[in-house]
Motif scaffolding. Structure first.
Motif, mmCIF file in Angstrom:
data_model
loop_
_atom_site.group_PDB
_atom_site.id
_atom_site.type_symbol
_atom_site.label_atom_id
_atom_site.label_comp_id
_atom_site.label_asym_id
_atom_site.label_seq_id
_atom_site.Cartn_x
_atom_site.Cartn_y
_atom_site.Cartn_z
ATOM 1 N N THR A 179 0.824 -1.210 0.000
ATOM 2 C CA THR A 179 0.000 0.000 0.000
ATOM 3 C C THR A 179 0.856 1.256 0.000
ATOM 4 O O THR A 179 0.555 2.237 -0.707
ATOM 5 C CB THR A 179 -0.942 -0.004 1.219
ATOM 6 N N LEU A 180 1.938 1.243 0.770
ATOM 7 C CA LEU A 180 2.827 2.404 0.829
ATOM 8 C C LEU A 180 3.542 2.629 -0.501
ATOM 9 O O LEU A 180 3.786 3.772 -0.899
ATOM 10 C CB LEU A 180 3.839 2.231 1.959
ATOM 11 N N MET A 221 2.269 1.935 -3.444
ATOM 12 C CA MET A 221 1.249 2.564 -4.286
ATOM 13 C C MET A 221 1.058 4.030 -3.900
ATOM 14 O O MET A 221 0.975 4.914 -4.769
ATOM 15 C CB MET A 221 -0.080 1.820 -4.147
ATOM 16 N N ALA A 222 0.985 4.288 -2.610
ATOM 17 C CA ALA A 222 0.779 5.657 -2.139
ATOM 18 C C ALA A 222 1.927 6.563 -2.570
ATOM 19 O O ALA A 222 1.713 7.731 -2.937
ATOM 20 C CB ALA A 222 0.628 5.672 -0.617
ATOM 21 N N ALA A 223 3.147 6.032 -2.541
ATOM 22 C CA ALA A 223 4.310 6.827 -2.948
ATOM 23 C C ALA A 223 4.205 7.230 -4.412
ATOM 24 O O ALA A 223 4.485 8.387 -4.775
ATOM 25 C CB ALA A 223 5.596 6.034 -2.702
ATOM 26 N N VAL A 239 1.433 7.530 -6.221
ATOM 27 C CA VAL A 239 0.343 8.498 -6.357
ATOM 28 C C VAL A 239 0.762 9.870 -5.850
ATOM 29 O O VAL A 239 0.485 10.896 -6.496
ATOM 30 C CB VAL A 239 -0.911 7.991 -5.608
ATOM 31 N N LEU A 240 1.428 9.913 -4.715
ATOM 32 C CA LEU A 240 1.848 11.196 -4.148
ATOM 33 C C LEU A 240 2.897 11.882 -5.020
ATOM 34 O O LEU A 240 2.837 13.099 -5.237
ATOM 35 C CB LEU A 240 2.394 10.981 -2.736
ATOM 36 N N LEU A 296 1.409 1.869 -11.486
ATOM 37 C CA LEU A 296 0.413 1.220 -10.630
ATOM 38 C C LEU A 296 -0.186 -0.028 -11.279
ATOM 39 O O LEU A 296 -0.805 -0.848 -10.595
ATOM 40 C CB LEU A 296 -0.716 2.202 -10.305
#
Length: 287
Positions: free
Chosen positions: A216-217, A219-221, A223-224, A239
């Motif tokens: 999850t982190l 993916m979040a990285a 996106v951010l 992704l």
């Protein structure tokens, strides 16, 4: 040398190279070749030394092998080659040092923190790090993520780059997961020779939670970084392979230590660790 495993090295070098290209710095061919050689020798060294130590302590004889097991399983079939494997590991480590010395000569002491950290990681991984759960969990990501990606940028430019550290977060989490899932089938064998990873210390349930958090982190990285304009919006294509991580996680949750009997889950884990940083690097170059 575990040749299939070595694919990860050029993928991480590509991600570091993408930052160099994105910053419109000149790419000198000989520096790129030397950088790739340093990274490859370091990877070969840790693989070969791990192979030697796993045979010497009897782990190779206890492991129920899968296509994605850490060791090749060759030495139990050819024990007379043990010394040759040790020489390969130490020789590759020496080659890493000698090539690294070139970069020290070229750029000065600023490159030393990366070099020393990398050498310590290679030399200490099997005899020391694999006995410490937290370090065993993050060691792979530190080496292939931060050290290799940021190290590639420094080797090509002589400078540290904030962006190289930022994008290295993605392979950091995914390579940690790559090794974590591959440890599931080996829990009993690893425990018997004194290893103490997170699965041995805290169980597979926590291991699966950690795997999910790391995926999850990652993916979040992505996106951010893309959402804030730090990397091109095209980087969101990285992704696309990420559902494979959660497919692999479903196998870990369902089968636990028996996941080795279902290698398609392990294959999915390998693919996401390779494809995601590769797509991110390509997107940074062309975006």
């Amino acid at each position: 040398m575990r040749l299939p495993f070595l694919i990860l090295t050029p993928v991480c070098v590509l991600l570091g190279l993408s930052v160099v290209i994105a910053s419109q710095r000149e790419v000198e061919g000989y520096l790129l070749v030397l950088t790739l050689l340093v990274a490859m020798f370091a990877h070969v060294s840790v693989n070969a030394l791990n192979e030697y130590f796993d045979f010497s302590n009897g782990l190779d004889l206890k492991t129920l092998r899968t296509p994605f097991s850490g060791g090749s399983g060759a030495l139990p079939q050819h024990p007379e080659m043990a010394v040759a494997v040790l020489i390969l590991g130490l020789g590759s480590l020496l080659a890493t040092v000698l090539l690294g010395a070139f970069f020290v000569w070229k750029y000065g002491a600023a490159v030393m923190p990366l070099g020393v950290a990398g050498l310590l990681l290679v030399a200490a991984y099997t005899p020391w790090i694999t006995k410490r759960p937290f370090l065993c969990l993050i060691g792979p990501g530190l080496g292939f993520g931060f050290l290799m990606v940021a190290g590639t940028h420094f080797a090509m430019t002589g400078e540290y780059s904030t962006l190289s550290w930022q994008v290295a977060v993605v392979p950091f989490f995914l390579v940690n997961n790559l090794l974590l899932l591959n440890q599931y089938p080996d829990i009993h064998a690893d425990r018997s020779v004194g290893r103490n990873n997170i699965l041995i210390a805290y169980g597979t349930q926590l291991g699966s939670v950690v795997y999910g958090v790391f995926a999850t982190l990652a993916m979040a990285a992505i996106v951010l970084l893309a959402g804030s304009g730090i990397v091109p919006a095209l980087s969101l294509i990285a992704l696309l392979p990420m559902p494979l991580a959660f497919f692999a996680l479903s196998g870990a949750v369902k089968y636990g230590e028996a996941i080795g009997n279902y290698p398609h889950f392990l294959l999915a884990n390998v693919l996401v660790a390779l494809l995601t940083p590769a797509l991110l690097g390509v997107a940074i170059i062309f975006g």
